[in-house]
Design a protein around this motif. Sequence first.
Motif: not given
Length: 381
Positions: A23, A41, A44-45, A48, A215, A218-219, A341
């Motif tokens: 992360t 992004g 990470l998108g 999720y 968001g 985490y990103v 994200a």
Amino acid sequence: MDPSLRRYAVFYFFYYAALGAYTPYIGRWVDALGHGGFVVGGMLGLWYGTRIVAPPAWAALTGRSARPGEWFFAGCVATLLCFAGFLFTHQAWALLAVMAAFGLFYNAVMPQFEAMTLTALGPRPELYGRLRVWGSIGFLFVAGSYGALMDRVGDAWFPWLVLPLFAGMVAAAWPHRGDRPPEAAPGVADAGHLFKRPGVRRFLLVALLMQVGFGPFYVFYTLHLQAAGHSGAAIGALWAIGVLIEIAMFWQAPRLITRFGAGPLLMACLGVTVLRWALVAAFAESFTLMALAQATHALSFATFHACCMRLISDYFPGRRAAAGQSLLYGFSSGVGGVLGAGLAALAWESAGGGPLAFALGALVTALAWGVYALRRPVPAA
């Protein structure tokens, strides 16, 4: 700790130790490969997004098995093999493809394990935090040290540094191969009926909005702090502060929930999180204020998560525990994570950059607070 529960603590440790590298630092690695904010992004998108598909599909497979522990172990092995694909990928399309495969398995196993843990605890769900805290310890150990380690060895070594942690996760999953499915609770209706219970949909919407607000953190949190002039060691220390406070709060969360109730505590967590993202948006250059903001992780994450576990166990008891966990992961972490994200990437690539991303995170969390404030408390059945 009850010796019969130690193997659950060990798995939490390794699962979240790997997450403690993934992360905070995968965005730094992707950025070092020369990719921009939209690729970060997108990575990470996808991470999720797989939470939407993987948990319910996995729950359907394990729910029909008399030995779901074997599926659980297989999922952990597949996670390790898929992550190894990052050793050989550098182009954007390849990174995204590996991420999709990796996320499908990595995100599938934890909802199942959470259900297995709650089943093992039985009438003692208040002990959940005492087991989950070992995940925070693993996250702390790695997140607090890997920033300085990557400063020393170089960002290119990121996949090699993380792979042993996933190997440890597989070893920790081995003792759970024989775990049995939970017993059916008398009189429990189907999951679809439980979804319609008063309070369930509002709770899931609040959890989704909270994840959207997280968001940018985490990103782009590590990159945001780098842009503000902080070193890798300082960034690792800030991650460590948050997790240290989180660990302390996990030990106290059962007592707080018993005293104040999960609902009121959830609302307090949302209010504190609004202030947290506002601080990160406006004062990223100040290590002191960032340390103060990270200290609120005790409520933003630890207490919020413990409250969610208590509420979801009330809404989805017995054999519906896995379905409830999958619904929570898919709806909040999945849909909310993708939206968070995407929102963060758009803000990051705009003129507003990191400050705008975290300001939007504060705004979305304030909306979650408003939604939950309008709830009508109902007795748990």
